[in-house]
Design an enzyme around this catalytic site. Structure first.
Site, PDB file in Angstrom:
ATOM      1  CD  GLU A 175      -2.848  -0.784   2.530  1.00  0.00           C
ATOM      2  OE1 GLU A 175      -2.983   0.348   3.059  1.00  0.00           O
ATOM      3  OE2 GLU A 175      -3.318  -1.823   3.001  1.00  0.00           O
TER       4      GLU A 175
ATOM      5  N   GLY B 210       5.719  -2.135   7.314  1.00  0.00           N
ATOM      6  CA  GLY B 210       7.087  -2.567   7.561  1.00  0.00           C
ATOM      7  C   GLY B 210       7.857  -1.623   8.468  1.00  0.00           C
TER       8      GLY B 210
ATOM      9  CB  SER C  86       6.230   3.921  16.438  1.00  0.00           C
ATOM     10  OG  SER C  86       6.007   4.370  15.125  1.00  0.00           O
TER      11      SER C  86
ATOM     12  CB  THR D 169      -7.945   4.114  12.080  1.00  0.00           C
ATOM     13  OG1 THR D 169      -7.663   5.496  11.821  1.00  0.00           O
ATOM     14  CG2 THR D 169      -8.942   3.611  11.050  1.00  0.00           C
TER      15      THR D 169
END
Length: 361
Positions: free
Chosen positions: A91, A163, A218, A296
């Site tokens: 994507e 990834g 992150s 989400t």
């Protein structure tokens, strides 16, 4: 399987041209055709000899990706599903920002980091993408707009797709060199951001590279117990080791680090976690920035839900009062398969269902 011509950096392009017995300036010509004129075949490179075009065709392809599903959101966000030469799916997402067009690229097929809230990790890592396959994502996004007569240029890149970029370190570095080259796409290094889940040793390596690309981490939790429960990577690189690497990066580069923090209702979004986070950042507060990300929902991770607005604001206010620079991230593409990895995962799920239905009508 022939590699993509995009897998060559400008330097390796020059080396290849010389190996073919050509003058070095031919590399500049090929580079211009690829990145300024964005041709889709070697035959379009009209100032090259037939012999050189034949060599290019014999050894490379221009575009290694096949465009599949495209979803366009009401806010202008576009999500692309691309098929790789081996049939695997990835994507790519284009987002319209106030400062221009930003593309989020994928660096691996699947992901082994194992974040328990993320759609990208639903399918384990199959392989790394090479530099050419990463570059080609941007080229196909540009092609998508050109075919619609939209003269818009991608000018920001975020390496935050499927990834772990630092698990594909060399290909990602070559990707930066290619898109940053001033004879090609000329995307400024400070307009590029790479995000890691916390590979501490690679953060140190990245600090020593001397590149001006922005770093995001992150984080998603302010302590080891909580972070290990939602991100298994923390067991290998606990917060102490991670922050030692981050402090080394800041000392070496004097550059700001952005911390990504996804807001999971009643998991990591309490005022007590905000206070812990502020304490964690106190020594690097001047060169840190927290990006609070609305969650989400992902059907496969139904143990999590989206933090209500009041909890997000309470968390934000707590950080602000402690002097932490932070923002609640603007959402994009909420009316399409919005979470990264969802389009790919849902497509593969539908394909499996069709296959089962065909076998058992």
């Amino acid at each position: 399987m022939k590699p993509s011509i995009h897998s060559l950096t400008h330097q390796t392009m020059q080396e290849w041209v010389l190996e073919q017995g050509e003058k070095k300036f031919r590399a500049d010509q090929i580079w211009e055709w690829l990145y300024r004129k964005r041709v889709q075949s070697f035959e379009e490179m009209t100032n090259l000899s037939k012999d050189l075009i034949a060599k290019l065709n014999d050894q490379f392809v221009v575009n290694p990706l096949k465009q599949g599903i495209v979803q366009e959101s009401a806010d202008g966000t576009v999500k692309y599903l691309f098929e790789l030469p081996d049939g695997m799916l990835i994507e790519t997402v284009l987002m319209r920002q106030h400062y221009g067009l930003s593309v989020c690229v994928t660096t691996q097929v699947g992901c082994n980091i194992g974040c328990t809230f993320c759609a990208s990790g639903l399918i384990k890592k199959q392989r790394d993408l090479n530099n050419g396959e990463i570059v080609a994502q941007i080229m196909l996004v540009q092609k998508y707009f050109a075919e619609r007569g939209q003269d818009e240029r991608v000018n920001h890149i975020v390496v935050m797709g499927i990834g772990e970029p630092f698990d594909n370190y060399n290909n990602v570095l070559n990707f930066f060199r290619t898109i940053n080259d001033d004879k090609g796409m000329a995307i400024g290094a400070r307009h590029i951001t790479v995000s890691t889940s916390g590979l501490a040793h690679k953060i140190r390596n990245f600090a020593d590279e001397g590149v001006q690309v922005n770093l995001a981490v992150s984080l998603h939790a302010p302590n080891n117990e909580l972070r290990s429960s939602i991100m298994k990577i923390n067991r290998a690189f606990p917060i102490e080791k991670l922050f030692a690497a981050i402090e080394y990066y800041i000392e070496t580069t004097n550059r700001r680090v952005t911390f990504e923090y996804i807001m999971l209702n009643e998991v990591n979004d309490g005022v007590e976690q905000a206070l812990e986070l502020a304490e964690l950042l106190k020594n690097i507060k001047k060169l840190s920035y927290v990006n609070l990300i609305p969650y989400t929902p992902v059907s496969e991770h139904d143990q999590y839900s989206r933090s209500p607005k009041e909890r997000v604001l309470a968390f934000y206010d707590t950080l602000k009062k402690k002097g932490v620079n932070c923002v609640v991230r603007q959402e994009h593409g909420t009316d399409i398969d919005a979470a990264y990895g969802q389009l790919r995962s849902n497509t593969m799920k539908r394909d499996r269902q069709k296959a089962v239905a065909a076998v058992n009508p």
